[in-house]
Motif scaffolding. Sequence first.
Motif, PDB file in Angstrom:
ATOM      1  N   ASP A   1     -18.446  12.677  32.515  1.00 26.82           N
ATOM      2  CA  ASP A   1     -18.994  12.381  31.187  1.00 26.82           C
ATOM      3  C   ASP A   1     -18.444  11.032  30.739  1.00 26.82           C
ATOM      4  O   ASP A   1     -17.258  10.898  30.454  1.00 26.82           O
ATOM      5  N   GLU A   2     -19.289  10.021  30.692  1.00 26.08           N
ATOM      6  CA  GLU A   2     -18.843   8.658  30.374  1.00 26.08           C
ATOM      7  C   GLU A   2     -18.362   8.493  28.935  1.00 26.08           C
ATOM      8  O   GLU A   2     -17.868   7.431  28.568  1.00 26.08           O
ATOM      9  N   ARG A   3     -18.458   9.533  28.136  1.00 24.65           N
ATOM     10  CA  ARG A   3     -17.894   9.475  26.778  1.00 24.65           C
ATOM     11  C   ARG A   3     -16.411   9.862  26.771  1.00 24.65           C
ATOM     12  O   ARG A   3     -15.738   9.714  25.757  1.00 24.65           O
ATOM     13  N   ASN A   4     -15.899  10.335  27.920  1.00 19.49           N
ATOM     14  CA  ASN A   4     -14.488  10.678  28.057  1.00 19.49           C
ATOM     15  C   ASN A   4     -13.769   9.480  28.666  1.00 19.49           C
ATOM     16  O   ASN A   4     -13.998   9.134  29.823  1.00 19.49           O
ATOM     17  N   TRP A   5     -12.919   8.855  27.867  1.00 13.38           N
ATOM     18  CA  TRP A   5     -12.286   7.602  28.250  1.00 13.38           C
ATOM     19  C   TRP A   5     -10.826   7.778  28.629  1.00 13.38           C
ATOM     20  O   TRP A   5     -10.177   8.742  28.223  1.00 13.38           O
ATOM     21  N   ALA A   6     -10.315   6.792  29.372  1.00 10.95           N
ATOM     22  CA  ALA A   6      -8.916   6.743  29.803  1.00 10.95           C
ATOM     23  C   ALA A   6      -8.294   5.415  29.391  1.00 10.95           C
ATOM     24  O   ALA A   6      -8.929   4.373  29.509  1.00 10.95           O
ATOM     25  N   ALA A   7      -7.069   5.492  28.909  1.00  8.26           N
ATOM     26  CA  ALA A   7      -6.229   4.310  28.697  1.00  8.26           C
ATOM     27  C   ALA A   7      -5.181   4.384  29.801  1.00  8.26           C
ATOM     28  O   ALA A   7      -4.230   5.159  29.702  1.00  8.26           O
ATOM     29  N   SER A   8      -5.381   3.618  30.874  1.00 13.77           N
ATOM     30  CA  SER A   8      -4.611   3.878  32.088  1.00 13.77           C
ATOM     31  C   SER A   8      -3.501   2.882  32.415  1.00 13.77           C
ATOM     32  O   SER A   8      -2.495   3.280  32.977  1.00 13.77           O
ATOM     33  N   CYS A   9      -3.646   1.605  32.129  1.00 13.72           N
ATOM     34  CA  CYS A   9      -2.643   0.607  32.556  1.00 13.72           C
ATOM     35  C   CYS A   9      -2.408  -0.453  31.487  1.00 13.72           C
ATOM     36  O   CYS A   9      -3.362  -1.086  31.031  1.00 13.72           O
ATOM     37  N   PHE A  10      -1.141  -0.655  31.154  1.00 12.44           N
ATOM     38  CA  PHE A  10      -0.734  -1.737  30.249  1.00 12.44           C
ATOM     39  C   PHE A  10      -0.061  -2.843  31.046  1.00 12.44           C
ATOM     40  O   PHE A  10       0.603  -2.573  32.046  1.00 12.44           O
ATOM     41  N   PHE A  11      -0.184  -4.067  30.546  1.00 10.20           N
ATOM     42  CA  PHE A  11       0.624  -5.175  31.050  1.00 10.20           C
ATOM     43  C   PHE A  11       0.894  -6.088  29.861  1.00 10.20           C
ATOM     44  O   PHE A  11      -0.038  -6.505  29.167  1.00 10.20           O
TER      45      PHE A  11
ATOM     46  N   LEU B   1      -4.730  -3.927  28.360  1.00 13.21           N
ATOM     47  CA  LEU B   1      -4.798  -2.476  28.522  1.00 13.21           C
ATOM     48  C   LEU B   1      -6.132  -2.141  29.160  1.00 13.21           C
ATOM     49  O   LEU B   1      -7.199  -2.445  28.609  1.00 13.21           O
ATOM     50  N   GLN B   2      -6.070  -1.528  30.346  1.00 15.26           N
ATOM     51  CA  GLN B   2      -7.289  -1.039  30.985  1.00 15.26           C
ATOM     52  C   GLN B   2      -7.722   0.218  30.244  1.00 15.26           C
ATOM     53  O   GLN B   2      -6.967   1.185  30.165  1.00 15.26           O
ATOM     54  N   ALA B   3      -8.909   0.198  29.681  1.00 20.45           N
ATOM     55  CA  ALA B   3      -9.433   1.332  28.920  1.00 20.45           C
ATOM     56  C   ALA B   3     -10.940   1.370  29.081  1.00 20.45           C
ATOM     57  O   ALA B   3     -11.612   0.356  28.923  1.00 20.45           O
ATOM     58  N   GLY B   4     -11.444   2.551  29.415  1.00 18.89           N
ATOM     59  CA  GLY B   4     -12.872   2.725  29.599  1.00 18.89           C
ATOM     60  C   GLY B   4     -13.159   4.125  30.093  1.00 18.89           C
ATOM     61  O   GLY B   4     -12.256   4.965  30.165  1.00 18.89           O
ATOM     62  N   PRO B   5     -14.394   4.409  30.435  1.00 16.93           N
ATOM     63  CA  PRO B   5     -14.741   5.749  30.912  1.00 16.93           C
ATOM     64  C   PRO B   5     -13.900   6.171  32.112  1.00 16.93           C
ATOM     65  O   PRO B   5     -13.638   5.367  33.016  1.00 16.93           O
ATOM     66  N   ARG B   6     -13.501   7.436  32.104  1.00 20.27           N
ATOM     67  CA  ARG B   6     -12.739   7.990  33.231  1.00 20.27           C
ATOM     68  C   ARG B   6     -13.472   7.772  34.555  1.00 20.27           C
ATOM     69  O   ARG B   6     -12.847   7.552  35.583  1.00 20.27           O
ATOM     70  N   ALA B   7     -14.785   7.851  34.518  1.00 18.31           N
ATOM     71  CA  ALA B   7     -15.579   7.700  35.738  1.00 18.31           C
ATOM     72  C   ALA B   7     -15.345   6.343  36.412  1.00 18.31           C
ATOM     73  O   ALA B   7     -15.547   6.205  37.612  1.00 18.31           O
ATOM     74  N   HIS B   8     -14.910   5.334  35.656  1.00 22.32           N
ATOM     75  CA  HIS B   8     -14.696   3.996  36.202  1.00 22.32           C
ATOM     76  C   HIS B   8     -13.345   3.856  36.905  1.00 22.32           C
ATOM     77  O   HIS B   8     -13.089   2.832  37.544  1.00 22.32           O
ATOM     78  N   VAL B   9     -12.468   4.855  36.737  1.00 19.91           N
ATOM     79  CA  VAL B   9     -11.150   4.836  37.386  1.00 19.91           C
ATOM     80  C   VAL B   9     -10.965   6.157  38.147  1.00 19.91           C
ATOM     81  O   VAL B   9     -10.168   7.003  37.780  1.00 19.91           O
ATOM     82  N   PRO B  10     -11.728   6.350  39.240  1.00 16.60           N
ATOM     83  CA  PRO B  10     -11.756   7.642  39.920  1.00 16.60           C
ATOM     84  C   PRO B  10     -10.399   8.150  40.393  1.00 16.60           C
ATOM     85  O   PRO B  10     -10.152   9.356  40.378  1.00 16.60           O
ATOM     86  N   GLU B  11      -9.509   7.260  40.791  1.00 14.80           N
ATOM     87  CA  GLU B  11      -8.194   7.717  41.252  1.00 14.80           C
ATOM     88  C   GLU B  11      -7.340   8.266  40.110  1.00 14.80           C
ATOM     89  O   GLU B  11      -6.416   9.037  40.337  1.00 14.80           O
ATOM     90  N   TRP B  12      -7.644   7.894  38.889  1.00 13.90           N
ATOM     91  CA  TRP B  12      -6.928   8.425  37.717  1.00 13.90           C
ATOM     92  C   TRP B  12      -7.275   9.903  37.532  1.00 13.90           C
ATOM     93  O   TRP B  12      -6.536  10.648  36.914  1.00 13.90           O
TER      94      TRP B  12
END
Length: 194
Positions: A108-118, A80-91
Motif C-alpha cells: 500500500d503506497e500510502r504506508n510510508w517509511a522514514a528509513s535513513c538520516f544523514f 532523510l530518506q522518506a517515502g512509500p515502503r514499497a520503494h525500500v523493499p529491504e526495509w
Amino acid sequence: MTVIAFRVQPLTPERWPDLEDLFGPKGPCYGCWCNHFRMPQKQRMPLLGEGARRLFEERVRKGPPPGVLAYDGETCVGWLQAGPRAHVPEWNNPRRASTPLPDAPAEDERNWAASCFFVRKGWRGKGVTAALLDGAIAFARESGARLLEAAPMDHEFKRSSEGLYVGPERVFLRAGFIEVARQKPGRPLMRLAI
C-alpha cells in the motif's frame, strides 16, 4: 543556546547537486548512496561508490522525490530518506525491526517509511534530525500518505554513529510517533498516523 531554523525541501532533480555536496565524493555509509534498503546486499555491494551514486541519481531524476533535504541558509546540512515502503523493499524484510505489520502492508503506497538520516558534520546535535522528520511528515501528508513508520534506536540501545542513521527514538516520540511493535531489541517500530 541559539536555535537554528532549518528549511526542509523534497529532493527533486534540481536539488541533486545539494545532495552530492552533502554526501561528499565517496557518499555516506561506505559509498551506499541510500541504496541500502532499495536492493538486496548481493546486488548492492558491487555498486558501492560511483555505481551506487549513479543509481540513486537516476532514481531522483525519475521521481517522485525519495526524501527530504534540510538547509541552513544555502548549505544543505541533512537528508532523510522518506517515502512509500514499497520503494525500500529491504526495509520490509521479515528479519528486520522495520518488518511491516498486517494493518500496514508494504504494498500500500500510502504506508510510508522514514528509513535513513544523514547529517553533515558540524551540524550534528543541533536539531537537524528533528527538522528533517518534521519536513518528512509534511511531505508525507502532502503526498497522500496515511501513515509514516520508522525503526529508530531506543534510548537504552548502545549507540554508534553508524547505527544512528535510523534516528534516535526520542526525536520520533517528540514528533508524536507511538511504538506499535518491537521486533528486535533496542529497535521499536514506531508509527505516526497522518
